[in-house]
Design an enzyme around this catalytic site. Structure first.
Site, mmCIF file in Angstrom:
data_model
loop_
_atom_site.group_PDB
_atom_site.id
_atom_site.type_symbol
_atom_site.label_atom_id
_atom_site.label_comp_id
_atom_site.label_asym_id
_atom_site.label_seq_id
_atom_site.Cartn_x
_atom_site.Cartn_y
_atom_site.Cartn_z
ATOM 1 N N ARG A 1 0.903 -1.126 -0.093
ATOM 2 C CA ARG A 1 0.093 0.041 0.162
ATOM 3 C C ARG A 1 0.743 1.212 -0.164
ATOM 4 O O ARG A 1 1.844 1.454 0.824
ATOM 5 C CB ARG A 1 -0.935 -0.028 1.195
ATOM 6 C CG ARG A 1 -2.186 -0.944 1.261
ATOM 7 C CD ARG A 1 -3.155 -0.592 0.173
ATOM 8 N NE ARG A 1 -4.264 -1.472 0.134
ATOM 9 C CZ ARG A 1 -4.374 -2.655 -0.634
ATOM 10 N NH1 ARG A 1 -3.347 -2.793 -1.467
ATOM 11 N NH2 ARG A 1 -5.524 -3.378 -0.766
ATOM 12 N N HIS B 1 -0.726 0.200 -9.867
ATOM 13 C CA HIS B 1 -1.432 -0.767 -8.886
ATOM 14 C C HIS B 1 -2.108 -2.037 -9.560
ATOM 15 O O HIS B 1 -3.033 -2.312 -9.720
ATOM 16 C CB HIS B 1 -2.496 -0.170 -7.994
ATOM 17 C CG HIS B 1 -3.149 -0.987 -7.004
ATOM 18 N ND1 HIS B 1 -3.250 -0.191 -5.691
ATOM 19 C CD2 HIS B 1 -3.259 -2.213 -6.740
ATOM 20 C CE1 HIS B 1 -3.895 -1.133 -4.871
ATOM 21 N NE2 HIS B 1 -3.648 -2.228 -5.333
HETATM 22 P P1 NAP Z 1 -1.414 -12.081 4.653
HETATM 23 O O1 NAP Z 1 -1.510 -13.326 4.302
HETATM 24 O O2 NAP Z 1 -2.659 -11.584 5.930
HETATM 25 O O3 NAP Z 1 -0.137 -11.588 5.214
HETATM 26 C C1 NAP Z 1 0.183 -10.547 6.114
HETATM 27 C C2 NAP Z 1 1.640 -10.796 6.719
HETATM 28 O O4 NAP Z 1 2.165 -9.531 7.318
HETATM 29 C C3 NAP Z 1 1.830 -11.853 7.591
HETATM 30 O O5 NAP Z 1 2.922 -12.529 7.732
HETATM 31 C C4 NAP Z 1 1.999 -11.042 8.964
HETATM 32 O O6 NAP Z 1 2.376 -11.615 10.001
HETATM 33 C C5 NAP Z 1 2.471 -9.822 8.517
HETATM 34 N N1 NAP Z 1 2.359 -8.584 9.465
HETATM 35 C C6 NAP Z 1 1.310 -8.111 9.755
HETATM 36 N N2 NAP Z 1 1.412 -6.955 10.570
HETATM 37 C C7 NAP Z 1 2.733 -7.074 10.821
HETATM 38 C C8 NAP Z 1 3.335 -6.338 11.572
HETATM 39 N N3 NAP Z 1 2.855 -5.278 12.546
HETATM 40 N N4 NAP Z 1 4.815 -6.511 11.907
HETATM 41 C C9 NAP Z 1 5.470 -7.297 11.039
HETATM 42 N N5 NAP Z 1 4.472 -8.211 10.173
HETATM 43 C C10 NAP Z 1 3.108 -8.026 10.023
HETATM 44 O O7 NAP Z 1 -1.585 -10.995 3.369
HETATM 45 P P2 NAP Z 1 -1.231 -11.052 1.927
HETATM 46 O O8 NAP Z 1 -2.542 -11.886 1.542
HETATM 47 O O9 NAP Z 1 -0.139 -11.844 1.932
HETATM 48 O O10 NAP Z 1 -1.503 -9.730 1.257
HETATM 49 C C11 NAP Z 1 -0.425 -8.693 1.887
HETATM 50 C C12 NAP Z 1 -0.861 -7.523 1.517
HETATM 51 O O11 NAP Z 1 -0.645 -7.117 0.043
HETATM 52 C C13 NAP Z 1 -2.454 -6.848 1.408
HETATM 53 O O12 NAP Z 1 -2.807 -6.435 2.765
HETATM 54 C C14 NAP Z 1 -2.645 -6.058 0.354
HETATM 55 O O13 NAP Z 1 -2.132 -4.508 1.200
HETATM 56 C C15 NAP Z 1 -1.275 -5.878 -0.636
HETATM 57 N N6 NAP Z 1 -1.809 -6.449 -1.709
HETATM 58 C C16 NAP Z 1 -1.419 -5.731 -2.835
HETATM 59 C C17 NAP Z 1 -1.854 -6.096 -4.258
HETATM 60 C C18 NAP Z 1 -1.457 -5.213 -5.555
HETATM 61 O O14 NAP Z 1 -1.929 -5.271 -6.412
HETATM 62 N N7 NAP Z 1 -0.423 -4.260 -5.232
HETATM 63 C C19 NAP Z 1 -2.423 -6.985 -4.414
HETATM 64 C C20 NAP Z 1 -2.942 -8.054 -3.505
HETATM 65 C C21 NAP Z 1 -2.361 -7.490 -2.033
HETATM 66 P P3 NAP Z 1 1.953 -12.971 10.693
HETATM 67 O O15 NAP Z 1 2.212 -13.931 9.691
HETATM 68 O O16 NAP Z 1 2.810 -13.036 12.064
HETATM 69 O O17 NAP Z 1 0.502 -12.944 10.865
HETATM 70 C C1 GLV Z 2 -5.069 -5.196 -4.032
HETATM 71 O O1 GLV Z 2 -4.371 -4.399 -3.713
HETATM 72 C C2 GLV Z 2 -5.823 -5.945 -2.940
HETATM 73 O O2 GLV Z 2 -5.576 -5.678 -1.740
HETATM 74 O O3 GLV Z 2 -6.248 -7.176 -3.311
#
Ligand code: NAP
Ligand code: GLV
Length: 306
Positions: free
Chosen positions: A221, A269
């Protein structure tokens, strides 16, 4: 079962058709003010008015992985919030991050510029061991990215909130271990959710811990990154550059200095897009599992914000 669909940035008809085909027994409609109360919602960036009216929801399915925008709204207290987990995004994110890492490591932008200028030059091959990649966030997307980078034999480090043990990733966790994690990383990939704990985390004091010639890849983000700190660290030469897919304001305003910084690569994005068919299949599967009383993946912990 009644399902209300309310997504601000997408054509609703293909979603409604897909959801109706996947859930033939459900009554699925596009939300309009004054609509009847639904049991479930499928949403992306809905207005507050949607939740003010839809007070009887059992569940809210967010058609994205990040729920930061959704959690800013007042949601019905009894509704579980469910995000997309993977649904075709992890492989896209792995592709995107690997291309950014490899483009920087193999100096492909430099070669492209030289070729455009009609120059045929070789640069000394660089050592992978000198380019350890640190991944902030070892969740669904971060873990897949780590595996993909491991396939190219980059040293991979990971940082998460809770401890992890994963083969071939050097794992760090919690605020106390962040400086060590950063000091051992040269390329930094941000895949954290945006929460009160992670906002502005890519700031000068953290980024200056990266090894000299560091490189930042922000695919999570825009509000994770302090834009002026990144620019100052590139200007000072401590950071070599960045690849940025997400921004505080999207579209990126025309007068933003990122447009003019030659060492920053921008994309709009698009690193991991929501795929309609995969997402509908995942939502339909989860609704069926809930109906059988089973647990589902992707339920958001509202207190932690992800
Ligand atoms: P996820 O499975 O919920 O993974 C989040 C990770 O972040 C987990 O390993 C979590 O730790 C860690 N985390 C959260 N808070 C933290 C903190 N305070 N300190 C250290 N580590 C922390 O999420 P995901 O599906 O991988 O997605 C991640 C993010 O990618 C989304 O929230 C979104 O903003 C972004 N995204 C972007 C796009 C794009 O097109 N640019 C697309 C999709 C997603 P734990 O494992 O210990 O809980
Ligand atoms: C895209 O940014 C998503 O959070 O899926």
């Amino acid at each position: 079962m009644k399902i209300s669909f309310c997504c601000s940035n997408t054509q609703p008809e293909p979603w409604l058709e897909g959801l109706r085909a996947a859930l033939p027994l459900a009554d699925i409609s596009l939300w309009q003010p004054g609509a009847a109360l639904a049991d479930y919602a499928v949403v992306w960036a809905p207005p507050q008015a949607f939740f003010d009216e839809q007070s009887a929801l059992n569940g809210i399915f967010n058609i994205g992985a990040g729920v930061d925008a959704l959690l800013k709204l007042r949601l019905p207290a009894q509704a579980v919030v469910v995000r997309l987990d993977d649904a075709g995004m992890a492989v896209q994110m792995a592709e995107y991050v690997c291309q950014a890492v490899i483009r920087h490591f193999r100096q492909l932008d430099t070669y492209a510029q030289e070729i455009r200028a009609g120059t045929w030059t070789f640069h000394k091959p660089r050592q992978r061991a000198d380019f350890p990649v640190g991944i902030m966030g070892l969740g669904v997307l971060g873990t897949r990215v780590a595996q993909a980078l491991g396939g190219f034999e980059f040293p991979v480090l990971g940082w998460s909130r809770t401890p992890k043990a994963q083969d071939s990733i050097k794992c760090f966790h919690g605020a106390a271990q962040l400086p060590d994690f950063l000091r051992q990383s040269r390329m930094l990939v941000n895949l954290l959710p945006l929460t009160p704990e992670t906002v502005n985390i890519l700031n000068r004091s953290n980024l200056q811990h990266l090894q000299a010639g560091g490189y930042v890849i922000n695919v999570a983000r825009g509000a994770h990154l302090v834009d002026e700190d990144l620019l100052a660290l590139i200007d000072s030469g401590h950071l070599a550059g960045a690849t940025l897919d997400v921004f505080r304001t999207e579209p990126l305003p025309p007068d933003h200095p990122f447009w003019q910084q030659p060492n920053i690569t921008l994309t709009p994005h698009t690193s991991a897009r929501t795929l309609r068919e995969d997402s509908i299949a995942q939502i339909a599967g989860k609704l069926a599992a809930l109906a059988r009383g089973e647990k589902i993946a992707g339920v958001v912990d509202v207190l932690h914000g992800y």
